[in-house]
Design a protein around this motif. Structure first.
Motif, PDB file in Angstrom:
ATOM      1  N   GLN A 109     -28.823 -19.429  43.558  1.00 48.19           N
ATOM      2  CA  GLN A 109     -28.911 -18.615  44.777  1.00 48.19           C
ATOM      3  C   GLN A 109     -29.799 -17.394  44.571  1.00 48.19           C
ATOM      4  O   GLN A 109     -30.532 -16.992  45.473  1.00 48.19           O
ATOM      5  CB  GLN A 109     -27.510 -18.178  45.205  1.00 48.19           C
ATOM      6  N   ASP A 110     -29.752 -16.821  43.390  1.00 48.40           N
ATOM      7  CA  ASP A 110     -30.543 -15.627  43.100  1.00 48.40           C
ATOM      8  C   ASP A 110     -31.312 -15.854  41.793  1.00 48.40           C
ATOM      9  O   ASP A 110     -30.901 -15.392  40.731  1.00 48.40           O
ATOM     10  CB  ASP A 110     -29.621 -14.406  42.978  1.00 48.40           C
TER      11      ASP A 110
ATOM     12  N   ALA B  29     -30.504 -15.186  51.862  1.00 49.07           N
ATOM     13  CA  ALA B  29     -30.725 -13.738  51.790  1.00 49.07           C
ATOM     14  C   ALA B  29     -32.104 -13.314  52.280  1.00 49.07           C
ATOM     15  O   ALA B  29     -32.501 -12.162  52.097  1.00 49.07           O
ATOM     16  CB  ALA B  29     -30.530 -13.268  50.344  1.00 49.07           C
TER      17      ALA B  29
ATOM     18  N   GLY C  60     -38.619 -11.211  48.369  1.00 50.24           N
ATOM     19  CA  GLY C  60     -37.511 -12.134  48.183  1.00 50.24           C
ATOM     20  C   GLY C  60     -37.899 -13.573  48.474  1.00 50.24           C
ATOM     21  O   GLY C  60     -37.518 -14.488  47.737  1.00 50.24           O
TER      22      GLY C  60
ATOM     23  N   GLN D 205     -37.995 -16.852  45.872  1.00 46.17           N
ATOM     24  CA  GLN D 205     -37.339 -18.130  46.126  1.00 46.17           C
ATOM     25  C   GLN D 205     -38.329 -19.280  46.031  1.00 46.17           C
ATOM     26  O   GLN D 205     -38.007 -20.348  45.486  1.00 46.17           O
ATOM     27  CB  GLN D 205     -36.679 -18.124  47.506  1.00 46.17           C
TER      28      GLN D 205
ATOM     29  N   ARG E 209     -33.636 -15.609  38.624  1.00 45.76           N
ATOM     30  CA  ARG E 209     -34.096 -14.457  37.859  1.00 45.76           C
ATOM     31  C   ARG E 209     -35.318 -14.836  37.030  1.00 45.76           C
ATOM     32  O   ARG E 209     -35.397 -15.950  36.503  1.00 45.76           O
ATOM     33  CB  ARG E 209     -32.979 -13.951  36.940  1.00 45.76           C
TER      34      ARG E 209
END
Length: 319
Positions: free
Chosen positions: A86-87, A168, A141, A145, A89
């Motif tokens: 989801q996030d 997000a 963001g 992604q 890095r």
């Protein structure tokens, strides 16, 4: 084993002490599909994905990807699956190209030129060619992604699992990510989780709906949007048109009539038993009332939100 399925789980469950995170999940993801794994936050979607990827051990049940047991054949499964967290890095000082080169080292040992060509193809797939040599720290963001998708797709996986890939993001970022999901349908079977119903309706051809850890529906998207199969029409009438609703209820081809008010208008939602009869006679019946001025007449098209709420409410919110 069903050869038509990319992912299959049977009674897959996960408990944390007395808390049931996932309860007897029987998930079926067809090969070549883009399947939206839909549910509110906390429904158990991330837990299910962690079990599929071997990042957590199930309390009960089994799961297979491409016919391989995710526990017994974990190494082979991971070789054939891509994953986007989801996030995602990254090393902030590295460029997008350098990030993909680093990832490529885990999968490829062939000629350097072939690896560079693969990296270029992935950057093009996610529309990052013009930013390939910029540090990731300056990425938005949505760009992060998209880089995460390129990273997950770099080794050309047969199955791509994505956890909330657009949740997000702003509308522009979401649009770009969803467009990429549409392109991926010719390359991989895609399973992506989300709580945003519109995202699923826009790109998924199959839907699985999870609520309170339990699967409450799974089907091709067009079947879910067909509702229960009954033909439903919406008629909006100006003026009172007394007796109209009762007149419609008396017709042999009408199953039910719901009546609401919007400003000074009356809105009738008519569910028909006989679709052909309704198409031929419904509007004529309404227009036959001298006081009725029809301002809207249409076939009702279900939205996924409506289907989702009906399913969830139909369960009574059971845990």
């Amino acid at each position: 084993m069903n050869d038509a399925l990319a992912i299959e789980t049977r009674a897959l469950g996960k408990r944390y002490g007395p808390v049931v995170a996932l309860d007897d999940l029987d998930l079926r993801v067809p090969k070549g599909s883009v399947t939206g794994f839909l549910g509110p936050n906390g429904a158990g979607k991330t837990t299910a994905m962690r079990l599929l990827l071997g990042l957590a051990r199930p309390t009960s049940g089994t799961a297979t990807i491409l016919g391989r047991d995710v526990a017994a054949d974990a190494t082979e499964v991971r070789r054939r699956v891509g994953f986007l967290a989801q996030d995602p890095r990254f090393f902030e000082h590295e460029t997008a190209r350098a990030t993909l080169r680093f990832t490529a080292r885990f999968f490829f040992s062939g000629p350097a030129r072939a690896i560079e060509d693969r990296i270029d193809a992935m950057l093009d797939l996610v529309d990052l060619t013009d930013k390939a040599d910029r540090p990731v720290r300056g990425f938005s963001g949505g760009e992060r992604q998209r880089l995460g998708i390129a990273q997950a797709q770099l080794h050309d996986p047969e199955v791509l699992v994505m956890d909330e890939p657009a949740a997000a993001l702003d509308p522009v970022g979401r649009h770009a990510v969803l467009a990429i999901l549409g392109r991926l349908r010719t390359r991989s079977t895609v399973l992506f989780s989300t709580h945003i119903l519109d995202d699923v309706q826009r790109v998924a051809d199959h839907v699985a709906i999870l609520d309170h850890g339990r699967l409450i529906a799974q089907a091709p998207t067009h079947e879910l949007l067909a509702g229960d199969g009954a033909a439903t029409f919406v008629v909006r009438v100006r003026r009172a048109a007394p007796g109209l609703a009762d007149d419609l209820r008396a017709r042999p081809w009408v199953a039910s009539v719901d009546e609401t008010h919007a400003d000074d208008d009356r809105v009738l939602r008519v569910v028909a038993d006989d679709e052909e009869a309704a198409e031929a006679q419904l509007l004529r019946t309404v227009l036959a009332h001298p006081d009725a001025i029809v301002v809207d007449f249409r076939r009702h098209a279900f939205e996924l939100e409506e289907v989702f709420m009906n399913l969830v409410n139909g369960r009574g919110g059971a845990a």
